[in-house]
Design an enzyme around this catalytic site. Structure first.
Site, PDB file in Angstrom:
ATOM      1  CD  GLU A 131      -3.063  -1.056   2.164  1.00 32.56           C
ATOM      2  OE1 GLU A 131      -2.987  -0.223   3.079  1.00 32.56           O
ATOM      3  OE2 GLU A 131      -4.046  -1.800   2.007  1.00 32.56           O
ATOM      4  CD  GLU A 133      -4.386  -5.687   3.244  1.00 31.08           C
ATOM      5  OE1 GLU A 133      -5.107  -4.799   3.745  1.00 31.08           O
ATOM      6  OE2 GLU A 133      -3.148  -5.704   3.357  1.00 31.08           O
TER       7      GLU A 133
HETATM    8  C1  FCB Z   1      -4.962  -2.010   5.166  1.00 29.32           C
HETATM    9  C2  FCB Z   1      -3.687  -2.545   5.740  1.00 29.32           C
HETATM   10  C3  FCB Z   1      -3.860  -3.621   6.770  1.00 29.32           C
HETATM   11  C4  FCB Z   1      -5.051  -3.353   7.650  1.00 29.32           C
HETATM   12  C5  FCB Z   1      -6.267  -3.067   6.817  1.00 29.32           C
HETATM   13  C6  FCB Z   1      -7.538  -2.868   7.614  1.00 29.32           C
HETATM   14  O1  FCB Z   1      -4.784  -0.706   4.734  1.00 29.32           O
HETATM   15  O2  FCB Z   1      -2.873  -3.063   4.720  1.00 29.32           O
HETATM   16  O3  FCB Z   1      -2.671  -3.718   7.481  1.00 29.32           O
HETATM   17  O4  FCB Z   1      -4.764  -2.335   8.511  1.00 29.32           O
HETATM   18  O5  FCB Z   1      -6.040  -1.930   6.041  1.00 29.32           O
END
Ligand code: FCB
Length: 444
Positions: free
Chosen positions: A170, A355
């Protein structure tokens, strides 16, 4: 709601399901001789993290990883996305490795393989060693070399057994959230630091990818977090504000890595603060990848805020139902991003949702956790993935954030993202209804 859903048969053959975590959020940083990180420092500052909580103990995964990987396997997941802590491996960020740290990741890797799980590793999921933060961290161009050197050390030990590797989790969070908004470590609110971090994170992605290739490693990717940007109203000014937000959040990093160019609006806004010679780094930044990962959680409503400094924006509250984080639930954004990423940036490259998930105020009642909201959430986002696949986007897998409740950065342990509940007093794990739902859907 929680009847078996035959999740696998809804997706093409070979589609991979995984669970995701990160090192500082689960391992327990006090164990095993790890060095200090800028998250330990940030958490020690006033008002940065809820109740000044930190990752010292976290989920005690350092000692309980076998039990945790059993939960990944028993749910029927194919893959496990984890990260390696730079300061656990190199306590000073450079120099002499910590043998206990290398041994830990070696054991962890073998434990995944013994359970038939594909290891997906991220090298940097945010816990910069304090010694490197002291040298300017992401503001210092040398970080492109430091990260590549760390990659060689840790992948020299476990790279032979990795299924997939990404250098950085990210970029927007590493740069903007942490150096402009000041909400994550190192907690700066500094436009010049931001511009430097934005470019250096792209450069470090490139140098590290090159170092990994030079080691003969393959299946290398990038992991980008995207947020759908709605204009707060129907005016031209709001549309322009939302487009600028979209460029900062989404198009800057994808543009750098896949097109070798930053959006014009950003170059105009940040130009004076970008490090000299940035235009000459794109050969490195665009080093070819084998896959692209998207992390997707929510959307924003963006309005102009001329009274504030560049980028003169503010976010307004939106109307959709929200998670425990206050994030709007907007699955269509995921579908739109998959279409747009393939069309504008990645073409035929395999895409993965690296994610997606939600925080929910989960409680254990009579030994169970009835998180129906999470089941509905995941089903809705999987439907969006299916819609994108039906329109021809090469999406090859989906990782749930997260395997278990953990240290959710600035909001501490209060926000629960796991399919498995963790009691942070006793470290007891309790699989939630969503874990059982996944298990019934994945084990067909
Ligand atoms: C993302 C992150 C992860 C977690 C989620 C909720 O931005 O990569 O570590 O905090 O959000």
């Amino acid at each position: 709601m929680s009847h078996p859903t035959h999740l696998r048969s809804q997706f093409p053959n070979g589609f991979r399901f995984g669970a995701a975590t990160s090192s500082y959020q689960i391992e327990g940083h006090q164990f095993g001789g790890a060095g200090r990180t800028h998250w330990d420092d940030f958490a020690a500052g006033p008002g940065n993290v809820v109740r000044a909580e930190h990752g010292g103990q976290a989920c005690d995964h350092y000692n309980r990883y076998e039990e945790d990987l059993d939960l990944v396997k028993d749910a029927g997941f194919d893959a496990y996305r984890f990260s390696v802590s730079w300061a656990r491996v190199l306590p000073e960020g450079r120099g002499t490795p910590n043998p206990e740290g290398l041994d830990f990741y070696d054991r962890l890797t073998d434990a995944m393989l013994e359970r038939g799980l594909d290891p997906w590793v991220t090298l940097y999921h945010w816990e910069l060693p304090s010694a490197l933060a002291d040298l300017g961290g992401w503001r210092n161009r040398d970080i492109a070399m430091w990260l590549a050197d760390f990659a060689e050390v840790i992948m020299g030990r476990i790279g032979d057994r990795m299924h997939a590797i990404a250098p950085i989790n990210e970029p927007w969070c590493v740069a903007w959230l942490s150096h402009y908004l000041g909400l994550h470590a190192p907690g700066l609110r500094d436009i010049r630091a931001t511009a430097r971090a934005m470019h250096h994170v792209c450069l470090a992605h490139g140098t590290t990818t090159q170092a990994l290739r030079a080691m003969g490693l393959s299946n290398l990717g990038g992991v980008f977090n995207l947020e759908w940007s709605h204009p707060a109203d129907d005016t031209d000014d709001a549309r322009e504000a939302a487009a600028l937000y979209d460029d900062i959040y989404n198009n800057f990093f994808l543009g750098g890595v896949f097109k070798g160019a930053y959006p014009e609006r950003i170059v105009q806004g940040l130009g004076a603060h970008l490090p000299g010679g940035w235009e000459n780094d794109f050969d490195t930044i665009t080093t070819p990848l084998d896959w692209c990962g998207l992390n997707y959680y929510t959307c924003s409503r963006i309005a102009p805020a001329p009274e504030t400094p560049w980028p003169h924006l503010r976010a307004e509250e939106g109307p959709l139902p929200k998670t425990q984080m206050g994030w709007e639930i907007y699955p269509d954004g995921l579908k739109q991003f998959l279409l747009r990423t393939a069309q504008e940036f990645t073409g035929d490259l395999p895409l993965f949702i690296t994610e997606n998930g939600m925080a929910n105020a989960d409680v254990v009642t009579n030994g169970t956790v009835d998180d129906q909201a999470r089941i509905s959430f995941v089903q809705a986002y999987l439907n969006a993935v299916q819609d994108a696949i039906a329109e021809g986007v090469p999406v090859n897998g989906y990782f749930l954030w997260s395997l278990m409740d953990n240290f959710e950065w600035a909001v501490g342990y209060e926000k629960r993202f796991g399919a498995v509940h963790v009691d942070f007093e006793t470290q007891k794990r309790t699989p939630k209804a969503s874990w059982h739902w996944l298990k019934s859907g994945l084990s067909e």
